[in-house]
Design an enzyme around this catalytic site. Structure first.
Site, PDB file in Angstrom:
ATOM      1  N   ASP A   1     -69.739  49.657-102.697  1.00  0.00           N
ATOM      2  CA  ASP A   1     -70.856  48.792-103.038  1.00  0.00           C
ATOM      3  C   ASP A   1     -70.257  47.641-103.834  1.00  0.00           C
ATOM      4  O   ASP A   1     -69.436  47.856-104.724  1.00  0.00           O
ATOM      5  CB  ASP A   1     -71.838  49.579-103.919  1.00  0.00           C
ATOM      6  CG  ASP A   1     -73.270  49.159-103.729  1.00  0.00           C
ATOM      7  OD1 ASP A   1     -73.524  47.955-103.779  1.00  0.00           O
ATOM      8  OD2 ASP A   1     -74.124  50.039-103.564  1.00  0.00           O
TER       9      ASP A   1
ATOM     10  N   HIS B   1     -81.223  54.849-102.419  1.00  0.00           N
ATOM     11  CA  HIS B   1     -81.421  55.233-103.815  1.00  0.00           C
ATOM     12  C   HIS B   1     -82.530  54.440-104.511  1.00  0.00           C
ATOM     13  O   HIS B   1     -82.753  54.615-105.707  1.00  0.00           O
ATOM     14  CB  HIS B   1     -80.100  55.038-104.567  1.00  0.00           C
ATOM     15  CG  HIS B   1     -79.666  53.608-104.553  1.00  0.00           C
ATOM     16  ND1 HIS B   1     -79.268  52.952-103.405  1.00  0.00           N
ATOM     17  CD2 HIS B   1     -79.612  52.681-105.536  1.00  0.00           C
ATOM     18  CE1 HIS B   1     -78.986  51.706-103.701  1.00  0.00           C
ATOM     19  NE2 HIS B   1     -79.184  51.511-104.983  1.00  0.00           N
ATOM     20  N   ASP B   2     -83.173  53.544-103.783  1.00  0.00           N
ATOM     21  CA  ASP B   2     -84.253  52.743-104.370  1.00  0.00           C
ATOM     22  C   ASP B   2     -85.638  53.151-103.875  1.00  0.00           C
ATOM     23  O   ASP B   2     -86.643  52.616-104.354  1.00  0.00           O
ATOM     24  CB  ASP B   2     -84.051  51.255-104.034  1.00  0.00           C
ATOM     25  CG  ASP B   2     -82.811  50.687-104.704  1.00  0.00           C
ATOM     26  OD1 ASP B   2     -82.495  51.098-105.834  1.00  0.00           O
ATOM     27  OD2 ASP B   2     -82.152  49.823-104.080  1.00  0.00           O
TER      28      ASP B   2
HETATM   29  C1  NOJ Z   1     -80.325  46.715-105.371  1.00  0.00           C
HETATM   30  C2  NOJ Z   1     -79.825  48.073-105.705  1.00  0.00           C
HETATM   31  O1  NOJ Z   1     -79.914  48.883-104.569  1.00  0.00           O
HETATM   32  C3  NOJ Z   1     -80.655  48.565-106.862  1.00  0.00           C
HETATM   33  O2  NOJ Z   1     -80.431  49.922-107.127  1.00  0.00           O
HETATM   34  C4  NOJ Z   1     -80.362  47.705-108.057  1.00  0.00           C
HETATM   35  O3  NOJ Z   1     -81.193  48.071-109.122  1.00  0.00           O
HETATM   36  C5  NOJ Z   1     -80.577  46.226-107.746  1.00  0.00           C
HETATM   37  N1  NOJ Z   1     -80.052  45.830-106.472  1.00  0.00           N
HETATM   38  C6  NOJ Z   1     -79.905  45.358-108.774  1.00  0.00           C
HETATM   39  O4  NOJ Z   1     -78.521  45.420-108.587  1.00  0.00           O
END
Ligand code: NOJ
Ligand code: MG
Length: 527
Positions: free
Chosen positions: A99, A325-326
């Site tokens: 990432d 993960h979001d």
């Molecule tokens: C996207 C990521 O997937 C998320 O987890 C993160 O909080 C935001 N970008 C900020 O980097």
């Protein structure tokens, strides 16, 4: 098929390193833990792993706040441990994707520490500093994704800095060539070590309007959405110049053989596909999140697949994502019974699929007591918290789920007994075995790897499509509901079931009418 880049035929598996495997008992997953679990990933059959950020970080946003782009956080291990993981993954034929978080750094990154000291600091313009509005207050109305103004005031220098996410995540100024050069250097650092590619975080945020115009209100805003969506972020995101930046990044990647550039982009399909770049010189795979966001209805899914297929630029390779993960876990969104159908869909659509760790065993969102909440997004609005989908991988039914011998940083699920790798690995009728069988079928089946996508029929809760390559042809039929569905097949279409979400129909002859039980999917090899 040789000559095609590896990632077109790959299955990508996302690991959230904090939650995959702890090897030292501190309750946090680490690199050595991942290395120990490569045997499992190999058995499952995935081709590449993508690791959420492992860089040194104060963990305000659990690694998405990077304090050093060329190191490894002590919680995860060391650079030497990273090299060992990479070497062992490669020895098993598994590629490794990092990432990369280019849009913002941590506020503890030495660049920002220096930038914030004075208006004439050497690295002042590495970040986005603006004077207050003429009447005072923030320079414009831009909002942070996590809520509130995207501008943070600094008493010491009398200016605001811009942060699309947390205050602790100041946005870098990508209009500054020195920033670009530093970031390309960081990419090369990892490419030289042998990483196979990057997933670029929040890439549609990278360039902001040169004139910092106010964002207009969003007439479609619903109060249950995060406040960020009350404005249309047309000036703070998806600016045309972002494509030049991406083309430059792609050139850096292309100086190395066989590397992959994926990007995180939440935009409607017609804007998303621009991220393939002019003449496909942008991202190889702009993440396609339409399955994550769509209502789980047969006609809706059929329509969005067709819309996406139609929108792709010539030569642009599709990709599909079911979870990350979001977002809420797929098994929570569609229900545990339907998770098998979702797996079959993900792994039979045309293009590169990305799996989220734990989805292959049907992990569900884990309810967290208030005192275990970690996600900063949940601070003011618990409903937006993402911890529930980031809980420890469920390896076995033991105390720490086989994840840790210590106190896990997020609680483990309560349905451990029914949902863990060890028990599913021993059970040929499990979701895990279905994932493995689907991945194995893909590997050897040209119709799935590179065949065409042809819609066949949508009726009630069921949908069917065909994948075809030369003389090989498969029908994928999915029942997205809980009741039995009868699909009328086009005349002359017949074959045998090659793989079903349940084991009892293998080899069954199919013609004219295909009956699907509730939450059932089948793949029919057509004659
Ligand atoms: C996207 C990521 O997937 C998320 O987890 C993160 O909080 C935001 N970008 C900020 O980097
Ligand atoms: Mg650990």
């Amino acid at each position: 098929m040789s000559g095609e880049p590896w990632w077109r035929h790959a299955v990508v598996y996302q690991i959230y390193p904090l939650s995959f495997q702890d090897s030292d008992g501190d309750g946090y997953g680490d690199l050595r833990g991942i290395r120990v679990r490569l045997e499992y990933l190999d058995w499952l059959g995935v081709d590449a792993i993508w690791l959420s950020p492992i860089y040194p970080s104060p963990m305000a946003d659990f690694g998405y706040d990077v304090a050093d782009y060329t190191g490894v956080d002590a919680v995860f291990g060391t650079l030497a441990e990273f090299d060992a993981l990479l070497a062992e993954a490669h020895a098993r034929g598994i590629r490794l994707i990092l990432d990369f978080v280019p849009n913002h750094s941590s506020d503890r990154h030495p660049w920002f520490v220096e930038s914030r000291t004075a208006r004439d600091a050497r690295r002042r313009d590495w970040y986005i500093w603006r004077d207050p509005a003429p009447g005072g207050g923030p320079p414009n109305n831009w909002l942070s994704v996590f809520g509130g103004s995207a501008w943070a005031y600094e008493e010491a220098t009398g200016q605001y800095y811009y942060h699309a996410f947390l205050n602790e995540q100041p946005d870098l100024n990508w209009r500054n060539p020195a920033v670009r050069e530093a970031m390309h250097g960081a990419l090369r650092f990892w490419l030289d070590r042998g990483v196979d590619g990057f997933r670029l975080d929040a890439i549609w945020h990278l360039i902001k309007d040169e004139r910092f115009r106010d964002n207009p209100p969003n007439p479609a805003y619903r109060p249950d959405q995060p406040p960020f969506f009350s404005l249309l972020p047309v000036y703070s995101t998806d600016r045309p110049e972002v494509h030049d930046v991406l083309a430059e990044l792609r050139r850096t990647i292309d100086a190395y053989a066989d590397r992959l550039l994926i990007g995180e982009i939440y935009l409607p399909i017609e804007r998303l596909i621009a991220y393939y770049g002019k003449d496909l010189a942008g991202l190889h795979l702009p993440f396609n999140f339409s399955l994550i966001q769509a209502a789980w209805k047969a006609h809706r899914l059929a329509a969005l697949v067709e819309e996406y297929e139609r929108a792709l630029p010539p030569g642009g390779w599709p990709n599909w994502v079911l979870g990350n993960h979001d977002k809420h876990r797929i098994a929570t969104r569609v229900g545990s019974a339907q998770a098998a159908v979702a797996a079959m869909l993900l792994l039979t659509l045309r293009g590169t699929p990305t799996l989220y760790y734990g989805d292959e065993i049907g992990m569900r969102d884990v309810a967290l007591p208030a005192d275990r909440v970690r996600d900063p997004w949940a601070r003011d609005r618990p409903a937006f918290g993402r911890d529930a989908a980031r809980t420890p991988m469920q390896w076995d039914a033991g105390a720490g789920a086989g994840f840790t011998e210590g106190m896990p940083w997020l609680p483990v699920a309560e349905d451990l007994e029914a949902c863990n790798v060890a028990s599913q690995r021993a059970d040929p009728s499990s979701l895990l075995h279905l994932y493995r069988a689907l991945i194995a079928l893909r590997r050897t089946e040209p119709a799935l790897l590179s065949g065409s996508y042809e819609p066949v029929v949508v009726s009630g809760d069921a949908l069917a499509f065909r994948r075809r390559h030369d003389t090989r042809s498969l029908l994928v039929a999915l029942n997205l509901g809980g009741a039995t569905q009868r699909l009328l097949l086009p005349s002359g279409m017949r074959g045998r079931i090659a793989l079903g979400t349940r084991l009892d129909r293998g080899g069954e002859r199919v013609s004219a009418v295909l009956t699907l039980r509730g939450d059932e999917g089948v793949i029919v090899r057509l004659e």
